[in-house]
Scaffold this motif. Structure first.
Motif, PDB file in Angstrom:
ATOM      1  N   CYS A 127       0.855  -1.195   0.000  1.00 56.37           N
ATOM      2  CA  CYS A 127       0.000   0.000   0.000  1.00 56.37           C
ATOM      3  C   CYS A 127       0.887   1.239   0.000  1.00 56.37           C
ATOM      4  O   CYS A 127       1.684   1.434   0.910  1.00 56.37           O
ATOM      5  CB  CYS A 127      -0.930   0.037   1.214  1.00 56.37           C
ATOM      6  N   GLY A 129      -0.138   4.271   0.354  1.00 57.38           N
ATOM      7  CA  GLY A 129      -0.591   5.176   1.427  1.00 57.38           C
ATOM      8  C   GLY A 129       0.131   4.886   2.735  1.00 57.38           C
ATOM      9  O   GLY A 129       0.597   5.786   3.418  1.00 57.38           O
ATOM     10  N   CYS A 130       0.232   3.623   3.091  1.00 60.24           N
ATOM     11  CA  CYS A 130       0.902   3.232   4.339  1.00 60.24           C
ATOM     12  C   CYS A 130       2.405   3.123   4.158  1.00 60.24           C
ATOM     13  O   CYS A 130       3.140   3.064   5.139  1.00 60.24           O
ATOM     14  CB  CYS A 130       0.421   1.862   4.819  1.00 60.24           C
ATOM     15  N   LYS A 134       1.518  -5.473   2.799  1.00 63.44           N
ATOM     16  CA  LYS A 134       0.283  -5.920   3.449  1.00 63.44           C
ATOM     17  C   LYS A 134       0.091  -7.412   3.204  1.00 63.44           C
ATOM     18  O   LYS A 134       0.455  -7.919   2.140  1.00 63.44           O
ATOM     19  CB  LYS A 134      -0.917  -5.165   2.864  1.00 63.44           C
ATOM     20  N   CYS A 144      -6.649  -1.677   1.077  1.00 62.28           N
ATOM     21  CA  CYS A 144      -6.139  -1.300   2.391  1.00 62.28           C
ATOM     22  C   CYS A 144      -7.256  -0.577   3.143  1.00 62.28           C
ATOM     23  O   CYS A 144      -7.798   0.401   2.646  1.00 62.28           O
ATOM     24  CB  CYS A 144      -4.928  -0.374   2.236  1.00 62.28           C
ATOM     25  N   ILE A 146      -7.166   1.414   5.534  1.00 56.27           N
ATOM     26  CA  ILE A 146      -6.827   2.803   5.880  1.00 56.27           C
ATOM     27  C   ILE A 146      -6.858   3.687   4.634  1.00 56.27           C
ATOM     28  O   ILE A 146      -7.088   4.882   4.713  1.00 56.27           O
ATOM     29  CB  ILE A 146      -5.422   2.866   6.539  1.00 56.27           C
ATOM     30  N   HIS A 147      -6.636   3.085   3.465  1.00 52.76           N
ATOM     31  CA  HIS A 147      -6.598   3.841   2.206  1.00 52.76           C
ATOM     32  C   HIS A 147      -7.490   3.179   1.161  1.00 52.76           C
ATOM     33  O   HIS A 147      -7.005   2.706   0.128  1.00 52.76           O
ATOM     34  CB  HIS A 147      -5.156   3.938   1.686  1.00 52.76           C
TER      35      HIS A 147
HETATM   36 ZN   LIG Z   1      -2.717   1.865   3.465  1.00 51.50          ZN
END
Ligand SMILES: [Zn+2]
Length: 506
Positions: A127, A129-130, A134, A144, A146-147
């Motif tokens: 990911c 974003g992170c 993952k 993801c 979170i994203h």
């Molecule tokens: Zn993420």
């Protein structure tokens, strides 16, 4: 208590303006640092910026600028904010600095030499974003959590691996032997679970073609060091490692972080240190989140209250006091304008500010500005002794909200003492001995309160300290002054306006 203390905050990601969430962490760590100095310790206090990674490079590109120019600009904005909030950091480290790269390279050289790094092929989800790999089980509907708006990528690439699994037993033993290693203790269970579930190997590099903005892998420029591994090392870079003098600072006494990154600090980081033959930090402290109307202060949560607005409301010291009093340093709490205004008026303007101006005005009016050299212990001194002892216990355990609460108990007690003794009546009736005794006790209490409050409000307390005519600054007096304030005989004067009330409170 050792004579030195090394405290850090997480380094901030170079991807936007500083907000209250960033500020809260710095203010709390600064309060700890200032308290430790008051107790006589030599404090190293390191904060800084996390400046590598794909998101930084992308943001720079969107702004039509180079990554280095982008991070330079953001670092300057953060530093300006921390100066305005009187953050007393002794260093400001940036991960794009040469000294950081040197420490990263040396640490990896030692970990590799010890046989804990291998080459292999990584295949899995990533990911952006992170900036993290993952697992299937981490994804929700293939994305993801979170994203959820960013596509997740499947990558397969040659990579370097760190044999974290070899440190599983040592870490679990560390948690058992030192339950204070992670605070609050509830977080320790989360970390224990993470470590128990660890795969034996973790990737620690990323292909340079995918993430060009990073520190090149030592001896293999086709990779960069995975941003999380690299960022953690800043705490060691600031000590000058591998220069031998690093041992004057290391191990860190306290890493202050947000609870979302506890696994990196309490598991991965000590494993890296153990792999290089270094001591883990002494404590990882998770503060809570400041929320407003249920949302966290962060870039993505879309909170529109800016740090500028909050500082401008009642000034930087009032903001420091408010967040540390309102939000427990080990739990979540809420920010609201109403609560800020209420505490400002009741505790600062009508509480501490009123006490200071009344006491100093009476010493001026009745005793020509000379604080009487009278040492008769009063009920106020006895209350002060008790509160100082409790304050010390709370602050030694980093319970800052309790320290503030105790200090304001003494403010209330002292304001009550003014009413009880009614110095204006003693003056009118010519009872000079009693008048001197009462004002000497009040000056001692005010000096004590001022020192106890100084880690919370360094600027306002300094001006009251000066108005009391006392030597040195609140930042460098010995702890003995809290026990026995040297007020007798001091020449006091009227303080500058302390906590003005204004229209915005209505
Ligand atoms: Zn993420």
């Amino acid at each position: 208590m050792s004579d030195r203390f090394y405290i850090t905050t997480a380094i901030d990601y170079s991807n936007g303006e500083p907000h209250l969430g960033h500020a809260y962490e710095k203010i709390g760590a600064d309060c700890v640092a200032r308290y430790r100095r008051l107790r006589g310790q030599h404090v190293s206090f390191v904060i800084g910026m996390d400046e590598h990674g794909q998101k930084v490079a992308q943001s720079a590109e969107e702004q039509g600028t180079e990554p280095q120019a982008w991070v330079d600009d953001i670092a300057a904005r953060f530093q300006t904010a921390w100066r305005e909030l009187s953050i007393s950091n002794t260093d400001f480290i940036r991960t794009t600095e040469t000294r950081h790269r040197r420490t990263v390279e040396e640490l990896f050289r030692r970990i590799r030499q010890a046989g804990h790094i291998s080459e292999g092929v990584y295949e899995g989800y990533y990911c952006v974003g992170c900036e993290a790999f993952k697992l299937e089980k981490d994804l929700v509907d293939g994305l993801c959590p979170i994203h959820p708006t960013r596509p997740i990528s499947w990558v397969k690439e040659p990579n370097y691996f760190f044999a974290v699994g070899r440190f599983r037993r040592a870490l679990l033993d560390l948690y058992d032997a030192r339950p204070e290693f992670v605070q609050p203790t509830a977080k320790l269970n989360e970390v224990r679970n993470v470590v128990s579930d660890w795969a034996d190997d973790q990737t620690i590099s990323v292909s340079r073609s995918r993430v060009p903005w990073g520190i090149p892998w030592p001896d293999d420029p086709s990779h960069v060091v995975y941003v999380w591994f690299e960022a953690l090392i800043n705490y060691l870079s600031a000590t000058g490692y591998p220069d031998p003098a690093f041992a004057d600072m290391w191990p860190a006494d306290m890493h202050v972080i947000g609870p979302d990154i506890v696994r990196f600090h309490a598991a991965l980081w000590p494993a890296m240190l153990m792999a290089a033959g270094l001591e883990p930090p002494r404590q990882v402290w998770c503060h809570g989140w400041i929320t407003t109307q249920g949302a966290r202060f962060s870039k993505s949560a879309g909170v529109r209250i800016t740090l500028r607005d909050i500082i401008d409301r009642h000034g930087p010291d009032a903001l420091r006091y408010f967040v540390l009093r309102e939000v427990p340093w080990n739990a979540d709490g809420n920010f609201s304008w109403d609560r800020f205004d209420v505490r400002y008026t009741a505790e600062l303007a009508d509480g501490y500010g009123n006490l200071a101006s009344r006491v100093l005005a009476m010493v001026g009016r009745y005793l020509q500005g000379r604080i009487p050299d009278r040492a008769e212990p009063t009920t106020l001194d006895a209350a002060g002794d008790e509160i100082v002892a409790a304050y010390r216990t709370a602050m030694d355990r980093h319970l800052l909200h309790e320290g503030a609460d105790l200090t304001w108990k003494l403010v209330d007690r002292a304001n009550g003492f003014v009413e009880e003794r009614a110095p204006w009546t003693l003056a009118k009736e010519g009872r000079t001995g009693e008048l001197e005794e009462a004002l000497a006790a009040l000056a001692r209490a005010l000096a004590r309160i001022t020192l106890l409050a100084s880690p919370f409000m360094p600027t306002k307390t300094q001006s009251i300290w000066e108005a009391l005519g006392l030597p040195g600054t609140v930042a460098d007096v010995p702890w003995g002054y809290v026990e026995r304030p040297p007020t007798g005989g001091a020449a006091s004067r009227k303080p500058p306006p302390l906590f003005p009330k204004d229209e915005r409170e209505s």
